[in-house]
Design an enzyme around this catalytic site. Structure first.
Site, PDB file in Angstrom:
ATOM      1  N   ARG A  50       0.046   4.323 -12.974  1.00 50.49           N
ATOM      2  CA  ARG A  50      -0.359   4.000 -11.597  1.00 50.49           C
ATOM      3  C   ARG A  50      -1.868   4.178 -11.421  1.00 50.49           C
ATOM      4  NH1 ARG A  50       2.534   6.993  -6.593  1.00 50.49           N
ATOM      5  NH2 ARG A  50       1.272   8.748  -7.326  1.00 50.49           N
ATOM      6  N   LYS A 149      -3.933   4.024  -4.971  1.00 52.05           N
ATOM      7  CA  LYS A 149      -4.094   5.427  -4.551  1.00 52.05           C
ATOM      8  C   LYS A 149      -5.589   5.727  -4.634  1.00 52.05           C
ATOM      9  CE  LYS A 149      -1.704   9.828  -5.173  1.00 52.05           C
ATOM     10  NZ  LYS A 149      -1.418  10.085  -3.763  1.00 52.05           N
ATOM     11  N   GLU A 182       5.513   4.527   5.795  1.00 47.44           N
ATOM     12  CA  GLU A 182       5.734   5.780   5.068  1.00 47.44           C
ATOM     13  C   GLU A 182       5.225   6.910   5.941  1.00 47.44           C
ATOM     14  OE1 GLU A 182       3.278   5.926   1.529  1.00 47.44           O
ATOM     15  OE2 GLU A 182       1.540   5.135   2.585  1.00 47.44           O
TER      16      GLU A 182
END
Ligand code: PMP
Length: 289
Positions: A50, A149, A182
């Site tokens: 990721r 991220k 989220e």
């Protein structure tokens, strides 16, 4: 504490980054939060994949390979003599000229901290969290890709401020259309009639590693998993609700916006997933030495 910084393990007091680093000046960089349990790093490969994908998506070319980063991560944990804890791995664009142009930053920097984290007090794992919906929306993917991220967490921090001001520890973040994306640092799940539902990544969620683990566990346990757009109605009328994240693991939610979810106590599925998750983290992972 030993910090891994650009290839060397250095003392905390020596771990320094330039004030011209674009990670600091513009939030230009990416990061990962990873856990290790009993001397083994949980889902290390997935986290580093990721990280590499996040870097690729922001045109940050990494001078380290996937394997080198995995090795550096394990080395950092081992050097600090820790068996359980939390890893913060940060890649910044590096030092450059003032001004946004990332191409004027010749060399990215990477640092790795192995420490500890305690997100929520134990009582909330037993009794559940009471959370709110915040006014701060998740940015549309057309503005900022939610899968990245990045070091740009101001959106989530502003949402967290709303939660804290409302005496809550987490907040549900909606996207521009009003669908649940989220929480500020966790993915959200509900249980309804024995089925598990969670928002689509495309509704503005981070593609959580813990989220993926929970989906895997559900499939193993024969629980149907449905990824779809959810709104607040779905949470208000759910049988159970819980959040997932590397730091939070699996934590029950018993109230949203002062409305009781289910019977107001952590439900049986949530408890089962929390147990299964804890069993998995304690029995798998990449050994640090
Ligand atoms: N959403 C956000 C915004 C996050 O920052 C995180 C990580 N703390 C998560 C979800 C959960 O992701 P993961 O399970 O990979 O830790």
């Amino acid at each position: 504490m030993n910090i891994w910084l650009d290839g060397n393990l250095v003392e905390e007091s020596e771990a320094k980054i330039s004030v011209f680093d674009h990670g600091l000046l513009y939030g230009d960089g990416v990061f990962e939060g990873i856990r290790f349990y009993k001397g083994r790093v949980f889902r290390l490969e997935e986290h580093i994949t990721r990280l590499m994908d996040s870097a690729k998506a922001i045109v940050l070319s990494m001078p380290w390979t996937h394997e080198e980063i995995c090795r550096a991560t394990c080395e950092t944990v081992a050097a600090n003599g820790l068996s359980d804890g939390y890893i913060r791995l940060v890649v910044t664009r590096g030092a450059g000229e003032l001004g946004l142009n990332p191409y004027l930053c010749p060399k990215p920097s990477m640092f790795i901290i192995a420490s500890s984290i305690k997100l929520y007090p134990d009582e909330h794992y037993r009794n559940g969290l009471k959370i709110i919906t915040c006014a701060t929306r998740r940015p549309t993917p057309a503005a900022l890709m939610p899968q990245v991220k990045s070091l740009n967490y101001l959106n989530n921090i502003m949402a967290k401020v709303e939660a804290i001001q409302a005496n809550a520890l987490e907040a549900v973040m909606l996207n521009e259309q009003g669908y649940v994306a989220e929480c500020t640092g966790d993915n959200l799940f509900i249980m309804k009639k024995g089925e598990m539902h969670t928002p689509l990544i495309s509704d503005g969620a981070l593609d959580g590693i813990t989220r993926a683990v929970i989906i895997e566990l559900a499939e193993k346990l024969g629980v149907p998993v449905i990824e779809r757009s959810l709104n607040r109605y779905d949470i208000f009328t759910a049988d159970e609700c819980f959040l997932t994240g590397t730091a939070a693991e699996v934590i029950p939610v018993v109230e949203l916006d002062k409305r009781t979810i289910g019977d107001g106590r952590p439900g049986p599925f949530t408890q089962q997933f929390l147990g299964a998750y804890q069993e998995l983290v304690n029995s798998s992972g990449t050994p640090v030495r």
